[in-house]
Design an enzyme around this catalytic site. Structure first.
Site, PDB file in Angstrom:
ATOM      1  N   TYR A 191       0.774  -1.080   0.159  1.00  0.00           N
ATOM      2  CA  TYR A 191      -0.047  -0.087  -0.349  1.00  0.00           C
ATOM      3  C   TYR A 191       0.998   1.035  -0.170  1.00  0.00           C
ATOM      4  O   TYR A 191       2.189   0.925   0.595  1.00  0.00           O
ATOM      5  CB  TYR A 191      -0.599   0.114   0.655  1.00  0.00           C
ATOM      6  CG  TYR A 191      -0.830   0.091   2.583  1.00  0.00           C
ATOM      7  CD1 TYR A 191       0.448  -0.996   3.140  1.00  0.00           C
ATOM      8  CD2 TYR A 191       0.052   1.438   3.328  1.00  0.00           C
ATOM      9  CE1 TYR A 191       0.791  -1.145   4.719  1.00  0.00           C
ATOM     10  CE2 TYR A 191       1.061   1.434   4.359  1.00  0.00           C
ATOM     11  CZ  TYR A 191       1.212  -0.102   4.837  1.00  0.00           C
ATOM     12  OH  TYR A 191       1.638   0.345   5.933  1.00  0.00           O
ATOM     13  N   CYS A 192       0.347   2.209  -0.642  1.00  0.00           N
ATOM     14  CA  CYS A 192       1.104   3.541  -0.391  1.00  0.00           C
ATOM     15  C   CYS A 192       0.179   4.855  -0.905  1.00  0.00           C
ATOM     16  O   CYS A 192      -1.047   4.130  -0.066  1.00  0.00           O
ATOM     17  CB  CYS A 192       2.162   3.742  -1.941  1.00  0.00           C
ATOM     18  SG  CYS A 192       1.275   3.963  -3.361  1.00  0.00           S
TER      19      CYS A 192
END
Ligand SMILES: [Zn+2]
Ligand SMILES: [Zn+2]
Length: 305
Positions: A191-192
């Site tokens: 995730y970012c």
């Protein structure tokens, strides 16, 4: 064009990216620059032969017009835009540039894209699909933070692995280090902030033998819109504009701690050593004391001087 009065008085920030082969990135850059100047938008846009990545702010009417015109370009037709509070005043200037990469992983030759996006990336999971995966296989699933380690100091997914990276350039070395080999046969969810870094990171991981890689579609931003602080996300989201960080609800946990005294804070400040400038968590109280206006590396040097 039929804009309402609010469109002209309200303002917004747009976040977006699109991976698609661009034959002439230079021409796209000039077109985008002219478009933004005309609409009075400020922010930062990068263009490469693999696509576009931008954050711009301006009036609501300008943002709407920008989206409409940008989507009219065939390669950007299906691009998604995330809207958030803010405006042109959140950016110091307009910068539109051509680069080898729209996110600097140091692997421009490895990245392959087609009209549908990155080739060989992880499986996209919408926020609710992430919850389904967690319900089915919660104990096995590992969150893998696709941002700079610093960003995770104030917020991250529950029990996430935070790789030791100062910039995205460090990721390849990190995933090739052997440190994470035990994850190669586990479900790994990268995730970012908005999803773009995971598009690339997940493809780099798959190529290096991570067998079950997922990426959070729309990133933390979209997840937060859906689940706020009621899901697996904990803390504040680091953002790359003057706001510095945002919280989804007033129930957000405070994960950040002052580098000097350990008090809770989410305030990153630049180390006062002009050659360092490292963004460091420093609380208000410490910041009031001249000797604490430094990062953990420069503080002792300063004390000994
Ligand atoms: Zn402090
Ligand atoms: Zn420093």
């Amino acid at each position: 064009m039929g804009y309402s009065k609010t469109d002209l008085t309200e303002s917004r920030i747009l976040l977006y990216y699109g991976f698609a082969p661009l034959e002439d990135p230079q021409a796209v850059m000039f077109w985008q620059r002219t478009l933004c100047e005309m609409l009075g938008l400020k922010g930062r846009i990068l263009v490469s032969k693999h696509g576009i990545n931008g954050t711009v702010g301006g009036t609501l009417a300008s943002c709407k017009e920008y989206v409409r015109r940008t989507k009219a370009f065939p390669a950007f037709k299906g691009m998604e835009f995330k809207w958030s509070e803010g405006g042109a005043e959140d950016f110091p200037r307009l910068s539109v540039k051509v680069r080898d990469e729209i996110v600097a992983f140091g692997a421009p030759e490895e990245l392959e894209v087609n009209e549908k996006g990155v080739i060989g990336g992880g499986v996209h999971l919408k926020p609710e699909q992430l919850h389904e995966l967690m319900e089915e296989r919660g104990d096995e699933v590992v969150f893998f933070d696709g941002r700079n380690a610093m960003e995770a100091e104030i917020g991250r997914f529950k029990d996430a692995i935070v790789p030791d990276v100062k910039t995205t350039h460090d990721f390849i070395k990190e995933i090739e280090s052997g440190k994470y080999d035990e994850l190669k046969n586990k479900p790994v969810v990268t995730y970012c902030t908005g999803g773009i870094r995971c598009e690339i990171l997940s493809s780099l991981m798959k190529k290096r033998g991570f067998n079950e890689v997922y990426q959070l579609d729309g990133g933390i931003v979209r997840y937060g819109e859906k689940f706020g602080d009621e899901g697996y996300w904990e803390g504040s989201l680091y953002v790359f504009d003057r706001r510095m960080h945002l919280e989804f609800t007033d129930k957000a946990k405070q994960l950040g701690k002052c580098t000097h005294c350990g008090e809770g804070t989410n305030d990153f400040r630049n180390c006062e050593n002009q050659e360092c400038r490292k963004q460091t968590l420093i609380c208000d109280k410490c910041w009031d004391e001249a000797e604490h206006r430094y990062c953990e590396n420069c503080a002792p040097v300063k004390a000994n001087a």
